[in-house]
Scaffold this active site. Sequence first.
Site, PDB file in Angstrom:
ATOM      1  CE  LYS A 195      -3.705  -2.560   0.831  1.00  0.00           C
ATOM      2  NZ  LYS A 195      -4.406  -3.105  -0.276  1.00  0.00           N
ATOM      3  CB  CYS A 196       4.394   1.699  -0.187  1.00  0.00           C
ATOM      4  SG  CYS A 196       5.752   2.873  -0.243  1.00  0.00           S
TER       5      CYS A 196
END
Length: 168
Positions: free
Chosen positions: A34-35
């Site tokens: 989720k970066c």
Amino acid sequence: MNVYDFKVQTAKGELKSLADYRGQVLLIVNTATKCGLTPQFKELQRLHETYKDAGLTVLGFPCNQFHQEPVQNSEMAQTCEINYGVTFPLLAKIDVNGPNADPLYKYLKKEASGFFGLGGIKWNFTKFLVDAEGRVVKRYSPYTKPLKFEAHIQKLLEQASQKKTAAR
């Protein structure tokens, strides 16, 4: 002491000795699905596919210390495979900083302390390049895209190949 002296946990909870990778060049990366830097999975996978037969292994260590890997190990591995085609080993989620930092990451940070020698992992996708002898040779920032140092990987693979040839 070198990288081969460590054992890590697989995403399935099994213990894995890094000695199994003896003689290979390793690219060790703390990852997160989720970066904003998650698209680097594509370049990591490309390096893996291009050089795995020449002796490169990419090892991904998911980390939620930056609040960007909230899912469980099984879901994380599935997400990486579906969204980015990842086939290189993704291990169990770990801490890379603080008192509960994985021993491997304590070692990596000691061997390649980073910008201004500060040591800590600043963000996901910090990359450590390890030669075929198990020595940490370079640390790359999260913002350095993997293909930017492909030539360094090629050089280490060539050196490893020459040593194997000379040993015969």
